[in-house]
Scaffold this motif. Sequence first.
Motif, mmCIF file in Angstrom:
data_model
loop_
_atom_site.group_PDB
_atom_site.id
_atom_site.type_symbol
_atom_site.label_atom_id
_atom_site.label_comp_id
_atom_site.label_asym_id
_atom_site.label_seq_id
_atom_site.Cartn_x
_atom_site.Cartn_y
_atom_site.Cartn_z
ATOM 1 N N GLU A 1 1.016 14.089 -0.946
ATOM 2 C CA GLU A 1 1.819 14.048 0.936
ATOM 3 C C GLU A 1 0.187 14.242 1.565
ATOM 4 O O GLU A 1 0.583 13.281 2.738
ATOM 5 C CB GLU A 1 2.946 15.290 1.332
ATOM 6 N N GLN A 2 -0.544 14.723 1.449
ATOM 7 C CA GLN A 2 -1.651 15.317 2.565
ATOM 8 C C GLN A 2 -2.134 14.045 2.107
ATOM 9 O O GLN A 2 -3.377 13.679 3.101
ATOM 10 C CB GLN A 2 -2.849 16.566 1.678
ATOM 11 N N ALA A 3 -2.974 13.216 0.625
ATOM 12 C CA ALA A 3 -2.911 12.177 1.172
ATOM 13 C C ALA A 3 -2.773 10.959 1.478
ATOM 14 O O ALA A 3 -3.252 10.146 2.556
ATOM 15 C CB ALA A 3 -4.064 11.554 -0.717
ATOM 16 N N SER A 4 -1.638 11.004 1.838
ATOM 17 C CA SER A 4 -0.971 9.814 2.510
ATOM 18 C C SER A 4 -0.030 9.970 4.224
ATOM 19 O O SER A 4 -0.371 8.965 4.609
ATOM 20 C CB SER A 4 1.013 9.169 1.822
ATOM 21 N N GLY A 5 -0.420 11.220 4.331
ATOM 22 C CA GLY A 5 -0.285 11.819 5.061
ATOM 23 C C GLY A 5 -2.067 11.308 6.102
ATOM 24 O O GLY A 5 -1.751 10.705 8.019
ATOM 25 N N GLN A 6 -2.935 11.762 5.996
ATOM 26 C CA GLN A 6 -4.254 11.411 6.327
ATOM 27 C C GLN A 6 -4.427 9.505 5.947
ATOM 28 O O GLN A 6 -4.998 9.470 6.876
ATOM 29 C CB GLN A 6 -5.286 11.881 5.350
ATOM 30 N N PHE A 7 -3.697 8.643 5.326
ATOM 31 C CA PHE A 7 -3.607 7.217 5.150
ATOM 32 C C PHE A 7 -2.992 7.239 6.125
ATOM 33 O O PHE A 7 -3.554 5.972 7.598
ATOM 34 C CB PHE A 7 -3.589 7.045 4.176
ATOM 35 N N GLU A 8 -2.444 7.471 6.747
ATOM 36 C CA GLU A 8 -1.430 6.500 7.625
ATOM 37 C C GLU A 8 -1.629 7.224 9.360
ATOM 38 O O GLU A 8 -1.658 6.753 10.111
ATOM 39 C CB GLU A 8 0.334 7.917 7.693
ATOM 40 N N ALA B 1 0.537 -1.295 0.135
ATOM 41 C CA ALA B 1 0.677 0.310 -0.449
ATOM 42 C C ALA B 1 0.723 1.622 -0.251
ATOM 43 O O ALA B 1 1.027 2.681 -0.596
ATOM 44 C CB ALA B 1 -1.204 0.159 1.445
ATOM 45 N N ARG B 2 1.916 1.174 0.814
ATOM 46 C CA ARG B 2 2.973 2.621 1.026
ATOM 47 C C ARG B 2 3.607 2.723 -0.302
ATOM 48 O O ARG B 2 3.906 3.959 -0.813
ATOM 49 C CB ARG B 2 4.079 2.279 1.787
ATOM 50 N N GLU B 3 4.098 1.854 -0.784
ATOM 51 C CA GLU B 3 4.613 1.845 -2.126
ATOM 52 C C GLU B 3 3.450 2.279 -3.622
ATOM 53 O O GLU B 3 4.188 2.863 -3.963
ATOM 54 C CB GLU B 3 4.817 0.402 -2.889
ATOM 55 N N ARG B 4 2.307 2.026 -3.672
ATOM 56 C CA ARG B 4 1.216 2.291 -4.286
ATOM 57 C C ARG B 4 1.054 3.801 -3.819
ATOM 58 O O ARG B 4 0.149 4.515 -4.765
ATOM 59 C CB ARG B 4 0.524 1.297 -4.628
ATOM 60 N N LEU B 5 0.959 4.074 -2.811
ATOM 61 C CA LEU B 5 1.230 6.255 -2.238
ATOM 62 C C LEU B 5 2.067 6.600 -2.681
ATOM 63 O O LEU B 5 1.539 8.110 -2.584
ATOM 64 C CB LEU B 5 0.623 5.931 -0.539
ATOM 65 N N ALA B 6 2.821 6.131 -2.663
ATOM 66 C CA ALA B 6 4.352 7.566 -3.153
ATOM 67 C C ALA B 6 4.227 8.435 -4.425
ATOM 68 O O ALA B 6 4.902 9.510 -4.581
ATOM 69 C CB ALA B 6 5.375 6.350 -3.395
ATOM 70 N N GLY B 7 3.199 7.421 -4.604
ATOM 71 C CA GLY B 7 2.382 8.819 -6.610
ATOM 72 C C GLY B 7 1.742 10.236 -5.992
ATOM 73 O O GLY B 7 1.155 10.667 -6.507
ATOM 74 N N TYR B 8 1.216 9.616 -4.406
ATOM 75 C CA TYR B 8 0.071 10.410 -4.504
ATOM 76 C C TYR B 8 0.704 11.122 -3.567
ATOM 77 O O TYR B 8 1.481 11.634 -2.768
ATOM 78 C CB TYR B 8 -0.911 9.397 -3.403
#
Length: 387
Positions: free
Chosen positions: A324-331, A315-322
């Motif tokens: 930063e706000q989206a990946s931060g909210q996911f975490e 999931a984190r590999e796939r989030l690399a292209g998103y």
Amino acid sequence: MADPHAGPPEPQIVPIPADFPVSWDNPEDERLPWQFDPMHFPEPMPRLEGELYSGIYETGMSPAFAGYELPVRARGTMFNDYHYMAIFPVIPPEEMEAQGEKAEKAVGAAMARLQELWEGEWLPAIQGHLAFWEGFDLQGASAEDFLAHYDETLERLPQLWDLHFKIVVPAYMAMGLYDDIYKDLFEDEGAFSSYQLLGGLDNKTLETNQALWDLSRKATDPEVRKVLEEGASDEVVAALEGSDAGRAYLAELKAYLAEYGQRGTSWSLAGPSWIEDPTPVIKNLQDYVGQADEADPRLRLAAQAEEREAALATARERLAGYPEQASGQFEFLLQAAAGAIVDADDVFHLGSGEVRDALADGGDQQALVAGRKADLERNSAVRPPML
């Protein structure tokens, strides 16, 4: 086409079946969105249980909603011995969006501190209440002491429900929001893929199973093993008492029940706990005894943890292209998600005030109990509507 200037539709009253009569102490209550909750309370309840559960919404859920600035409140009631609840808005529709933003901030702040709040505030408070009940000598108490204990128990229940909903509102909302963002970010995944990232995390329920597994591994004596493998679940205790090895194993079982047996097989307060009726525990213990060591629940938990770590890395590999706000909210959301009566059980057919009166004056409650038992049996044959 609907008129864009029209106000909200008038609430509709759902017809009530003829075999489920409902009367309203307050006529306004008829328009509340009452719902039957078959998941938590599928069966009709005796009077005391229904009274105690009906009060949790105004003493626990609604204060929690208010504390988190949610624009809704809750009520509970009983219809024909069945439990119903209603959650309803308390602000005008035009204020909902602004209030929703306030609630999001309040709940989000709690989500960010869930572990801190649990360890520093909520768990110590719960342990304090448990210490009160565990420290009371039920067998040796006088009638006066028992009455005082009963009164304080009723005073403590709203405090516990307040704690319960302070905990579950941010915890459950975290789970829901986490699932939402996962589905938004990974639209091609299956319906329950989000929960793979939460697998393999230990908790008290899993600890209960692990301890029972450990107890099953101690059944090495041939006599004890024969009792567990061949005996009926409800006859195991008596059979174990027939030998020295059996009594020694029974002591281990009782120690397990002392630690984990205050729960039951349902939400019912009137139903027996595992300490009072260990038959469900013994049945699971018997199942464990017959299984190989490879069935150890800790091994399954470890495998789930490995699957979680692998899925999380993907999931984190796939989030690399998103962004930063989206990946931060996911975490962030991922972490947040991570009277004199014949039968003692007859007390549940009295109201809380009637129980107190019976304790105080020892009056005969047989006729009252008999009538309510008859009502409960009659209502058990009715299918409650959702209202």
